[in-house]
Every structure is written in C-alpha cells, then in structure tokens.
Design a protein around this motif. Structure first.
Motif, mmCIF file in Angstrom:
data_model
loop_
_atom_site.group_PDB
_atom_site.id
_atom_site.type_symbol
_atom_site.label_atom_id
_atom_site.label_comp_id
_atom_site.label_asym_id
_atom_site.label_seq_id
_atom_site.Cartn_x
_atom_site.Cartn_y
_atom_site.Cartn_z
ATOM 1 N N ILE A 96 -23.293 24.444 -2.193
ATOM 2 C CA ILE A 96 -23.085 25.553 -3.120
ATOM 3 C C ILE A 96 -22.295 25.094 -4.340
ATOM 4 C CG2 ILE A 96 -22.074 27.859 -3.396
ATOM 5 C CD1 ILE A 96 -22.581 28.338 -0.442
ATOM 6 N N ILE A 97 -21.129 24.477 -4.125
ATOM 7 C CA ILE A 97 -20.297 23.969 -5.206
ATOM 8 C C ILE A 97 -19.806 22.574 -4.815
ATOM 9 C CG2 ILE A 97 -18.213 24.322 -6.584
ATOM 10 C CD1 ILE A 97 -18.385 27.280 -5.921
ATOM 11 N N PRO A 98 -20.170 21.545 -5.537
ATOM 12 C CA PRO A 98 -21.137 21.552 -6.639
ATOM 13 C C PRO A 98 -22.575 21.613 -6.127
ATOM 14 C CG PRO A 98 -20.350 19.331 -6.247
ATOM 15 C CD PRO A 98 -19.571 20.215 -5.323
ATOM 16 N N ARG A 99 -23.491 21.934 -7.047
ATOM 17 C CA ARG A 99 -24.917 21.929 -6.731
ATOM 18 C C ARG A 99 -25.614 20.917 -7.627
ATOM 19 N NH1 ARG A 99 -24.639 27.746 -6.628
ATOM 20 N NH2 ARG A 99 -26.100 28.002 -8.356
ATOM 21 N N TYR A 100 -26.636 20.265 -7.070
ATOM 22 C CA TYR A 100 -27.310 19.193 -7.784
ATOM 23 C C TYR A 100 -28.794 19.508 -7.937
ATOM 24 C CZ TYR A 100 -23.034 16.800 -6.366
ATOM 25 O OH TYR A 100 -21.731 16.473 -6.154
ATOM 26 N N TYR A 101 -29.289 19.290 -9.145
ATOM 27 C CA TYR A 101 -30.704 19.498 -9.437
ATOM 28 C C TYR A 101 -31.222 18.286 -10.210
ATOM 29 C CZ TYR A 101 -29.537 24.400 -8.503
ATOM 30 O OH TYR A 101 -29.093 25.565 -7.936
ATOM 31 N N ASN A 102 -32.503 18.051 -10.122
ATOM 32 C CA ASN A 102 -33.116 17.043 -10.985
ATOM 33 C C ASN A 102 -34.555 17.431 -11.256
ATOM 34 O OD1 ASN A 102 -34.854 15.772 -8.860
ATOM 35 N ND2 ASN A 102 -32.850 15.280 -7.979
ATOM 36 N N GLY A 103 -35.125 16.831 -12.277
ATOM 37 C CA GLY A 103 -36.507 17.089 -12.648
ATOM 38 C C GLY A 103 -37.112 15.848 -13.263
ATOM 39 N N PRO A 104 -38.425 15.766 -13.324
ATOM 40 C CA PRO A 104 -39.087 14.548 -13.794
ATOM 41 C C PRO A 104 -39.130 14.416 -15.314
ATOM 42 C CG PRO A 104 -40.716 16.160 -13.095
ATOM 43 C CD PRO A 104 -39.381 16.754 -12.785
ATOM 44 N N TYR A 128 -34.183 13.557 -14.942
ATOM 45 C CA TYR A 128 -32.949 14.076 -15.511
ATOM 46 C C TYR A 128 -32.144 14.715 -14.392
ATOM 47 C CZ TYR A 128 -35.316 18.671 -15.567
ATOM 48 O OH TYR A 128 -35.994 19.819 -15.219
ATOM 49 N N ASN A 129 -30.841 14.735 -14.546
ATOM 50 C CA ASN A 129 -29.943 15.267 -13.521
ATOM 51 C C ASN A 129 -29.101 16.410 -14.079
ATOM 52 O OD1 ASN A 129 -30.805 13.160 -11.857
ATOM 53 N ND2 ASN A 129 -29.145 11.815 -12.511
ATOM 54 N N VAL A 130 -28.918 17.451 -13.289
ATOM 55 C CA VAL A 130 -28.044 18.563 -13.639
ATOM 56 C C VAL A 130 -27.113 18.834 -12.461
ATOM 57 C CG1 VAL A 130 -27.898 21.005 -14.280
ATOM 58 C CG2 VAL A 130 -29.802 19.603 -15.126
ATOM 59 N N THR A 131 -25.816 18.902 -12.760
ATOM 60 C CA THR A 131 -24.813 19.241 -11.747
ATOM 61 C C THR A 131 -24.113 20.523 -12.168
ATOM 62 O OG1 THR A 131 -24.419 16.904 -11.251
ATOM 63 C CG2 THR A 131 -22.737 18.480 -10.529
ATOM 64 N N LEU A 132 -24.108 21.525 -11.298
ATOM 65 C CA LEU A 132 -23.326 22.734 -11.522
ATOM 66 C C LEU A 132 -22.024 22.594 -10.758
ATOM 67 C CD1 LEU A 132 -25.930 25.647 -11.191
ATOM 68 C CD2 LEU A 132 -25.407 24.199 -13.147
ATOM 69 N N TYR A 133 -20.896 22.862 -11.452
ATOM 70 C CA TYR A 133 -19.606 22.687 -10.794
ATOM 71 C C TYR A 133 -18.602 23.690 -11.341
ATOM 72 C CZ TYR A 133 -17.544 20.489 -14.950
ATOM 73 O OH TYR A 133 -17.044 20.240 -16.209
ATOM 74 N N ALA A 134 -17.513 23.863 -10.616
ATOM 75 C CA ALA A 134 -16.398 24.701 -11.047
ATOM 76 C C ALA A 134 -15.130 24.082 -10.489
ATOM 77 C CB ALA A 134 -16.574 26.138 -10.554
ATOM 78 N N ASN A 157 -2.891 29.075 -15.654
ATOM 79 C CA ASN A 157 -3.460 29.396 -14.342
ATOM 80 C C ASN A 157 -4.491 28.351 -13.938
ATOM 81 O OD1 ASN A 157 -6.285 30.521 -15.076
ATOM 82 N ND2 ASN A 157 -4.920 31.680 -16.400
ATOM 83 N N LEU A 158 -4.996 28.481 -12.723
ATOM 84 C CA LEU A 158 -5.851 27.452 -12.129
ATOM 85 C C LEU A 158 -7.266 27.419 -12.679
ATOM 86 C CD1 LEU A 158 -4.786 27.847 -8.383
ATOM 87 C CD2 LEU A 158 -4.332 25.876 -9.857
ATOM 88 N N ASN A 159 -7.673 28.469 -13.400
ATOM 89 C CA ASN A 159 -9.060 28.563 -13.846
ATOM 90 C C ASN A 159 -9.287 27.853 -15.171
ATOM 91 O OD1 ASN A 159 -10.120 30.146 -11.718
ATOM 92 N ND2 ASN A 159 -9.182 31.966 -12.595
ATOM 93 N N ASP A 160 -10.450 27.228 -15.303
ATOM 94 C CA ASP A 160 -10.948 26.837 -16.612
ATOM 95 C C ASP A 160 -11.551 28.074 -17.268
ATOM 96 O OD1 ASP A 160 -10.257 24.281 -15.880
ATOM 97 O OD2 ASP A 160 -12.315 23.645 -15.474
ATOM 98 N N HIS A 161 -11.552 28.100 -18.612
ATOM 99 C CA HIS A 161 -12.125 29.223 -19.334
ATOM 100 C C HIS A 161 -12.961 28.703 -20.493
ATOM 101 C CE1 HIS A 161 -9.606 32.144 -17.190
ATOM 102 N NE2 HIS A 161 -8.627 31.271 -17.333
ATOM 103 N N THR A 217 -22.560 31.866 -16.363
ATOM 104 C CA THR A 217 -21.400 32.731 -16.559
ATOM 105 C C THR A 217 -20.229 32.370 -15.643
ATOM 106 O OG1 THR A 217 -22.257 34.348 -14.964
ATOM 107 C CG2 THR A 217 -22.802 34.690 -17.294
ATOM 108 N N ALA A 218 -20.436 31.489 -14.698
ATOM 109 C CA ALA A 218 -19.348 31.175 -13.767
ATOM 110 C C ALA A 218 -19.227 29.685 -13.472
ATOM 111 C CB ALA A 218 -19.545 31.942 -12.451
ATOM 112 N N PHE A 219 -20.177 28.884 -13.911
ATOM 113 C CA PHE A 219 -20.175 27.466 -13.610
ATOM 114 C C PHE A 219 -20.224 26.655 -14.896
ATOM 115 C CE2 PHE A 219 -21.922 29.285 -9.727
ATOM 116 C CZ PHE A 219 -21.280 28.568 -8.736
ATOM 117 N N TRP A 220 -19.717 25.431 -14.819
ATOM 118 C CA TRP A 220 -19.946 24.425 -15.849
ATOM 119 C C TRP A 220 -21.143 23.586 -15.408
ATOM 120 C CZ3 TRP A 220 -15.918 27.280 -16.229
ATOM 121 C CH2 TRP A 220 -15.167 27.319 -17.420
#
Length: 299
Positions: free
Chosen positions: A96-104, A81-87, A217-221, A26-29
């Motif tokens: 915290i921003i960005p955050r990085y995750y991965n899994g096998p 696999y890689n997942v990056t959460l960013y805003a 404005n500065l926000n993405d939506h 709800t708040a990150f891409w």
C-alpha cells in the motif's frame, strides 16, 4: 498512467520527446523515472527553466514538470518507466505504502526488455526546485514586507486532525470574499472584515512580498497559491534555532534567477521562503494541495 496501466509509451529511434508529467494525487507524492534514458527538466508548473539533468522526478500533489528525453538510435530493446507512490508521514504498509508501478517504453513490439539493475533512491539525482534557474533570468525579488505563516496541527475531541496556518482553521465565508472586497469600499483594506477564520492579509499593488512558512509537524505539505508564480527562495530546518528566535541555517538557497512555481513541497519540521510581486488585483487563495485543504490548512 493516463488512466491505463497497459498502454505503452511508444518511442521512435533518434527522436527527441517532450514528456509532461502531472501529479493529480491528493495524499501521496510520486517519483517518476525512465531508466536507460537521460532526462532534462525544461519547465516546472509551466515556467521554463534552463535544462537540468536528473535521474528522476519527485512530485508533490499538483506539481507538473516537462522533461526532454532523446530516444535511443536502435529498436534493439524495449524499456520500462517506473512510478513510486509514497508518503513520508505514513508508516510503510506492504503493498500500500509505498506502491510501485511500471509501464513499457516500446521501440518495437517484438524487442526484448532491457534489464537495468535497480539503484537506491539516495544514489540518484532527483528534481529539486532550488536547483533550477528561471530561463528568463528574472532576478531575486527584494522584500517590502514579510508574512509569516506557521503550520500547526490540532486534534479536537472527535480525534480528527485539524491543520491551520496559525491559530484558526480556514472556513468558507458565508459571503464570498470577492464580493466583500468589491462592495465594502475602503473597509476592504481592513483584513478583519473577512473574518478570523480566513486569516486574511491585505496586499498592496506593487509590493514585493516574502511568505515565510514554518512547519513543526510530521506531515509534508504541498502548498499552492492561486495567483501566478512565486519565487522559491530558501528552505531550512525548523528546530531550536527557530523556536528561540535565532537565525536558522538554510539547507539550500536559490541562485540569482530563482525558479518560479505555483506548487511547492514543504517537508516536515522545516521552513520555506517564497517571494512574489503583487502585480494585479485579485483574491489570492493559498492552501495545501492535499486533503489538508479541507481540514483548515488555507488562508
């Protein structure tokens, strides 16, 4: 990923997989990659498209993609696999921003992990709705009427930002809009009876509507429409050309069979054009899929 940070994605050699990637944020891409594997997008938000090869998926809140991935022929290596959460609209905060995750991605429990060098994001090809073509070949719709919505941000005395499509923040009506539409006879076609806080627009059956959304404005939506799918037609910059009523130069326009979606990202200081045909009776809700929905960004 799927509520579990350790469960592997298990691949059998030589098989082809349909991988569905859904953003429930709800708040990150998020950016999703499967390094060492070739990904082909085959649908977005449930609409089939001609296959397009990408290095990764870039998803806004509420977006969904299906990709085809063919497993390697051997069990020599496992992958990640890689997942990056960013805003983009928040200053980076380490950890915290960005955050990085991965899994096998597991081919065999005892296989070693394949080392794949990191690549900068700007050197990779990412999912882009305007690069996709609808598989059914539905052509670009004509325009019977254009509705212009301008995303604005206000900061009242309490210092809590309010986001709007125009001059009013959306607020729920005391009487549900559907009840009003079904009980007011011909007055239902008068948008003012729904209240200024809804910024209602009355659409007519069979019309082809273009929605032009500006964001200054500065926000993405992440914009979601409750009615089916719209064609994503064009994106471009919001700047002096728009402010002075001069034609804006598009960053990108769709092809002859524009991709249809029900969630699309509008970046900061840009505009986007969406088209759809009114082919059923409904109360259509158009809103930001982020927490901005609760701060007035809806119509």
């Amino acid at each position: 990923m799927n509520g579990n940070v350790t469960q592997p994605v298990v691949f059998e050699p030589g098989k082809r997989y349909r991988v569905r990637v859904v953003s429930l944020l709800t708040a990150f891409w998020l950016k999703f990659r499967m390094p060492g594997h070739t990904m082909h997008i085959i649908d977005q938000d449930g609409v089939a498209c001609n296959p397009v090869e990408v290095d990764g998926l870039d998803l806004g809140p509420g977006q969904r993609f299906s990709i085809l991935v063919t497993a390697h022929d051997t069990v020599e290596y496992n992958y990640k696999y890689n997942v990056t959460l960013y805003a983009n609209f928040v200053n980076p905060l380490p950890g915290i921003i960005p955050r990085y995750y991965n899994g096998p991605i597991e081919y065999h429990q005892n296989a070693p992990l394949k080392h794949i060098p990191d690549v900068e994001d700007n050197q990779l090809s990412w999912s882009n709705t305007l690069d996709l073509q609808a598989r059914d070949g539905m052509p670009l719709l004509p325009v019977d009427r254009q509705i212009v919505l301008s995303i604005k941000q206000f900061t009242p005395e309490l210092n809590i930002p309010v986001y709007t499509f125009g001059d009013y923040a959306y607020n729920h009506t005391l009487v549900p809009t559907l009840f009003t539409a079904l009980s007011m006879g011909n007055l239902a076609f008068n948008s003012s009876i729904y209240g200024p806080q809804t910024q209602a627009h009355v659409l007519h059956y069979g019309e082809s509507i273009e929605v032009l959304v500006y964001s200054d404005n500065l926000n993405d939506h992440s914009l979601h429409m409750h009615m089916g799918e719209y064609q994503v037609v064009e994106v471009g910059p919001y700047g002096d050309a728009v402010a002075n009523n001069r034609p804006a130069v598009a960053f990108q326009r769709s092809g002859s069979a524009p991709m249809r979606s029900d969630v699309v990202t509008i970046r900061s200081f840009s505009y986007i054009k969406l088209r759809f045909r009114v082919n059923h009776g409904a109360i259509i809700f158009f809103h930001c899929h982020m927490i901005h929905n609760f701060k007035g960004l809806a119509v």
